[in-house]
Write a protein that holds these residues in place. Sequence first.
Motif, PDB file in Angstrom:
ATOM      1  N   ALA A   1       0.832  -1.208   0.000  1.00 37.03           N
ATOM      2  CA  ALA A   1       0.000   0.000   0.000  1.00 37.03           C
ATOM      3  C   ALA A   1       0.866   1.256   0.000  1.00 37.03           C
ATOM      4  CB  ALA A   1      -0.920  -0.001   1.233  1.00 37.03           C
ATOM      5  N   MET A   2       2.082   1.142   0.557  1.00 37.06           N
ATOM      6  CA  MET A   2       2.951   2.310   0.771  1.00 37.06           C
ATOM      7  C   MET A   2       4.081   2.433  -0.263  1.00 37.06           C
ATOM      8  SD  MET A   2       1.327   3.020   3.472  1.00 37.06           S
ATOM      9  CE  MET A   2       2.170   4.273   4.430  1.00 37.06           C
ATOM     10  N   CYS A   3       4.166   1.495  -1.213  1.00 36.90           N
ATOM     11  CA  CYS A   3       5.286   1.490  -2.171  1.00 36.90           C
ATOM     12  C   CYS A   3       4.861   2.084  -3.515  1.00 36.90           C
ATOM     13  CB  CYS A   3       5.808   0.069  -2.385  1.00 36.90           C
ATOM     14  SG  CYS A   3       6.540  -0.643  -0.895  1.00 36.90           S
ATOM     15  N   VAL A   4       5.353   3.249  -3.837  1.00 41.81           N
ATOM     16  CA  VAL A   4       4.944   3.951  -5.061  1.00 41.81           C
ATOM     17  C   VAL A   4       6.127   4.034  -6.032  1.00 41.81           C
ATOM     18  CG1 VAL A   4       3.938   6.066  -5.993  1.00 41.81           C
ATOM     19  CG2 VAL A   4       3.394   5.350  -3.645  1.00 41.81           C
ATOM     20  N   PRO A   5       6.123   3.221  -7.099  1.00 43.67           N
ATOM     21  CA  PRO A   5       7.237   3.252  -8.059  1.00 43.67           C
ATOM     22  C   PRO A   5       7.237   4.574  -8.852  1.00 43.67           C
ATOM     23  CG  PRO A   5       5.909   1.244  -8.289  1.00 43.67           C
ATOM     24  CD  PRO A   5       5.130   2.192  -7.451  1.00 43.67           C
ATOM     25  N   GLY A   6       8.433   5.131  -9.056  1.00 47.54           N
ATOM     26  CA  GLY A   6       8.522   6.415  -9.760  1.00 47.54           C
ATOM     27  C   GLY A   6       9.763   6.518 -10.616  1.00 47.54           C
ATOM     28  N   HIS A   7       9.729   7.438 -11.564  1.00 48.82           N
ATOM     29  CA  HIS A   7      10.878   7.654 -12.447  1.00 48.82           C
ATOM     30  C   HIS A   7      10.996   9.143 -12.786  1.00 48.82           C
ATOM     31  CE1 HIS A   7      12.826   7.064 -16.685  1.00 48.82           C
ATOM     32  NE2 HIS A   7      13.678   7.533 -15.811  1.00 48.82           N
ATOM     33  N   PRO A   8      11.888   9.835 -12.096  1.00 49.06           N
ATOM     34  CA  PRO A   8      12.148  11.235 -12.462  1.00 49.06           C
ATOM     35  C   PRO A   8      12.992  11.284 -13.733  1.00 49.06           C
ATOM     36  CG  PRO A   8      13.478  10.586 -10.552  1.00 49.06           C
ATOM     37  CD  PRO A   8      12.670   9.389 -10.934  1.00 49.06           C
ATOM     38  N   ILE A   9      12.503  12.024 -14.742  1.00 47.05           N
ATOM     39  CA  ILE A   9      13.201  12.066 -16.047  1.00 47.05           C
ATOM     40  C   ILE A   9      14.201  13.216 -16.002  1.00 47.05           C
ATOM     41  CG2 ILE A   9      12.882  12.038 -18.557  1.00 47.05           C
ATOM     42  CD1 ILE A   9      11.094  10.070 -16.965  1.00 47.05           C
ATOM     43  N   ALA A  10      15.356  12.923 -15.458  1.00 42.63           N
ATOM     44  CA  ALA A  10      16.362  13.991 -15.340  1.00 42.63           C
ATOM     45  C   ALA A  10      17.733  13.372 -15.431  1.00 42.63           C
ATOM     46  CB  ALA A  10      16.186  14.731 -14.023  1.00 42.63           C
ATOM     47  N   GLY A  11      17.956  12.646 -16.498  1.00 45.58           N
ATOM     48  CA  GLY A  11      19.237  11.996 -16.688  1.00 45.58           C
ATOM     49  C   GLY A  11      20.339  13.026 -16.825  1.00 45.58           C
ATOM     50  N   SER A  12      21.530  12.581 -16.584  1.00 44.77           N
ATOM     51  CA  SER A  12      22.688  13.447 -16.735  1.00 44.77           C
ATOM     52  C   SER A  12      23.892  12.544 -16.887  1.00 44.77           C
ATOM     53  CB  SER A  12      22.824  14.320 -15.493  1.00 44.77           C
ATOM     54  OG  SER A  12      24.059  14.994 -15.519  1.00 44.77           O
ATOM     55  N   ASP A  13      24.942  13.070 -17.515  1.00 45.98           N
ATOM     56  CA  ASP A  13      26.183  12.305 -17.578  1.00 45.98           C
ATOM     57  C   ASP A  13      26.843  12.299 -16.210  1.00 45.98           C
ATOM     58  OD1 ASP A  13      25.502  12.564 -20.169  1.00 45.98           O
ATOM     59  OD2 ASP A  13      27.071  14.002 -20.668  1.00 45.98           O
ATOM     60  N   LEU A  14      26.451  13.247 -15.369  1.00 46.04           N
ATOM     61  CA  LEU A  14      27.076  13.378 -14.060  1.00 46.04           C
ATOM     62  C   LEU A  14      26.485  12.377 -13.091  1.00 46.04           C
ATOM     63  CD1 LEU A  14      26.867  17.259 -13.961  1.00 46.04           C
ATOM     64  CD2 LEU A  14      28.839  15.853 -14.609  1.00 46.04           C
ATOM     65  N   SER A  15      27.240  12.037 -12.065  1.00 43.83           N
ATOM     66  CA  SER A  15      26.676  11.191 -11.020  1.00 43.83           C
ATOM     67  C   SER A  15      27.379  11.490  -9.718  1.00 43.83           C
ATOM     68  CB  SER A  15      26.797   9.716 -11.399  1.00 43.83           C
ATOM     69  OG  SER A  15      28.153   9.381 -11.583  1.00 43.83           O
ATOM     70  N   GLY A  16      26.887  10.902  -8.631  1.00 45.21           N
ATOM     71  CA  GLY A  16      27.477  11.130  -7.318  1.00 45.21           C
ATOM     72  C   GLY A  16      26.814  12.292  -6.616  1.00 45.21           C
ATOM     73  N   ALA A  17      26.988  12.311  -5.277  1.00 46.98           N
ATOM     74  CA  ALA A  17      26.346  13.329  -4.441  1.00 46.98           C
ATOM     75  C   ALA A  17      26.798  14.733  -4.823  1.00 46.98           C
ATOM     76  CB  ALA A  17      26.664  13.059  -2.973  1.00 46.98           C
ATOM     77  N   SER A  18      28.027  14.871  -5.290  1.00 54.05           N
ATOM     78  CA  SER A  18      28.520  16.222  -5.578  1.00 54.05           C
ATOM     79  C   SER A  18      27.854  16.804  -6.819  1.00 54.05           C
ATOM     80  CB  SER A  18      30.042  16.210  -5.746  1.00 54.05           C
ATOM     81  OG  SER A  18      30.401  15.314  -6.761  1.00 54.05           O
ATOM     82  N   ALA A  19      27.135  15.968  -7.590  1.00 58.84           N
ATOM     83  CA  ALA A  19      26.423  16.465  -8.776  1.00 58.84           C
ATOM     84  C   ALA A  19      25.008  16.940  -8.423  1.00 58.84           C
ATOM     85  CB  ALA A  19      26.350  15.379  -9.840  1.00 58.84           C
ATOM     86  N   ALA A  20      24.571  16.659  -7.180  1.00 56.89           N
ATOM     87  CA  ALA A  20      23.200  17.018  -6.785  1.00 56.89           C
ATOM     88  C   ALA A  20      23.002  18.531  -6.854  1.00 56.89           C
ATOM     89  CB  ALA A  20      22.922  16.514  -5.368  1.00 56.89           C
ATOM     90  N   GLN A  21      21.806  18.952  -7.269  1.00 57.66           N
ATOM     91  CA  GLN A  21      21.538  20.383  -7.369  1.00 57.66           C
ATOM     92  C   GLN A  21      20.089  20.686  -6.992  1.00 57.66           C
ATOM     93  OE1 GLN A  21      21.457  21.556 -11.610  1.00 57.66           O
ATOM     94  NE2 GLN A  21      22.646  19.705 -11.987  1.00 57.66           N
ATOM     95  N   PHE A  22      19.883  21.868  -6.398  1.00 57.70           N
ATOM     96  CA  PHE A  22      18.550  22.273  -5.939  1.00 57.70           C
ATOM     97  C   PHE A  22      17.521  22.238  -7.064  1.00 57.70           C
ATOM     98  CE2 PHE A  22      21.089  24.256  -2.559  1.00 57.70           C
ATOM     99  CZ  PHE A  22      20.325  23.921  -1.454  1.00 57.70           C
ATOM    100  N   GLY A  23      17.904  22.720  -8.247  1.00 57.85           N
ATOM    101  CA  GLY A  23      16.910  22.940  -9.297  1.00 57.85           C
ATOM    102  C   GLY A  23      16.788  21.833 -10.319  1.00 57.85           C
ATOM    103  N   LEU A  24      17.364  20.652 -10.054  1.00 54.12           N
ATOM    104  CA  LEU A  24      17.400  19.610 -11.090  1.00 54.12           C
ATOM    105  C   LEU A  24      16.021  19.275 -11.644  1.00 54.12           C
ATOM    106  CD1 LEU A  24      19.241  17.588 -12.637  1.00 54.12           C
ATOM    107  CD2 LEU A  24      18.687  15.900 -10.896  1.00 54.12           C
TER     108      LEU A  24
END
Lengths: 291, 291
Positions: free
Chosen positions: B117-140
């Motif tokens: 009941a609590m598991c909601v599958p999702g897919h944010p469409i915001a691919g990037s060549d970048l990865s890792g926590a240091s690539a995280a951004q407020f406005g992605l």
Amino acid sequence: MQSIERLVLLGTGLISGSFALALKRARLVKRVVGVGRNIENLERALELGVVDEVSTDAAQAVRGADLVLLGTPVGQMGRLMQQIAPNLPVDCVVTDGGSTKQDVCALFRENLPRHLAMCVPGHPIAGSDLSGASAAQFGLYEGRRVVLTPLPENDLLVVEWVRQLWVSCGATVYEMSAEQHDGIFSAVSHAPHLLSFAYMNSVLDRYNAEQCLDFAASGFRDFTRIAGSHPDMWRDIALANRDSVLGDLKANVAQLNHLIQLLESGRGDELTGFIQRASRARIEWGKPKKG
Amino acid sequence: MQSIERLVLLGTGLISGSFALALKRARLVKRVVGVGRNIENLERALELGVVDEVSTDAAQAVRGADLVLLGTPVGQMGRLMQQIAPNLPVDCVVTDGGSTKQDVCALFRENLPRHLAMCVPGHPIAGSDLSGASAAQFGLYEGRRVVLTPLPENDLLVVEWVRQLWVSCGATVYEMSAEQHDGIFSAVSHAPHLLSFAYMNSVLDRYNAEQCLDFAASGFRDFTRIAGSHPDMWRDIALANRDSVLGDLKANVAQLNHLIQLLESGRGDELTGFIQRASRARIEWGKPKKG
């Protein structure tokens, strides 16, 4: 270096117009004549100062020329060579900007057989989605490459002059055989264009094509950018460089069939290897070049 | 709307980190816990304020959580679900950011059967060549799309809450079945990635590969950008969405074989038609969308 008295552009568009603008800026050309069939485009070229004079008659325009640049799609070049042949001054240099070179060499041999010393086939590598005289720009060739594929009959001083003109436009000039050129550009330009067209059509064939296109994002955008290219130009290129292109398309089908097998048999490690090989090479390619 | 007390990111990278940052900016989360195996990456996430606390122990981290986001490649999600199952609070919502959805739905069913009941599958469409926590951004996620593929068992209020959280990140949220999702993204994302890998490998197989890559220009650059993507992630996606991907790859091979036939038989008009169809659709797609 020797400057140009009368430069005639057969086909007045991005490639030829940017060549004219760069030479004007370098004070290496006195008068530029733009030839074409589209009156509106010619008037625009005149208005923007890309050319100093326009004409729809190639045969008349080349009278008194010392340099002619064939800037049309390759499919139109044979007819243009026939038209200018009777009026071409004996000391007029002829070059071109076509994306395929074996066929242009053959066209020179067929249509200007007594002028071969002066005919230097060339290919400025400066593609763009844009076209027409209004897309011409002074700096298009700065830092770009130009490949010349000289004929054995060429006067070496003429080849050197054409080379220096392109260097004056800011380009780095390479020389190779027409065959080498066509193999390389089939691999890294002609085949990818055709692959991108084919992929685009495979999406259009899907029952839910509209929905797919609606959700397509940046990966799709970049992968298909070249699929928006000009149909006539790319039909000409594909047919002109048919043997190389067919070889590359078949090599691609073989890669895809291998990939399909890996997926069907669930061979995860080999699949990783397949992707790693491509990924590493692409990352390496994207790094700034040394020297 | 109800804010989050304790958000746990299982996998602390671009997708999950940017989700956390956007929710922090919207003042919708009190405490963010970053879980992962790469200590250096976790320390970087802490340093940059992407998370408030780090852990290498998923099972411990989810105690007291009210939202868990699975932000790892899909191949790691099953094991993580097994680890958190014993400690997962009954009212904790679980969602994910995986690029394939039928397999994630199956993993939820397999590993968290009493929590569906609590598991909601999702897919944010915001691919990037970048990865890792240091690539995280407020406005992605601003102006981006997020697809949710709810399970029939889902609590509708839970789905609505997850939807609103993504809207608060600036995204537009769509709902569809996992099957629809996988078909669409196979067509416009998964297949093109595999086609780009295969093309890259076909160039590497050439006897003059180095010279070809040396002359490759902007068309090649864009066509192969996605070939530089992460091998493990794309192996997982290809295997997870195998049926759809195989269908699309085979459709591509069929298009290429048709193209090869047109070229071999020199059918210029049909070749023009083939290219025109693709070119027109791509130009149309590139125009700004209405509404």
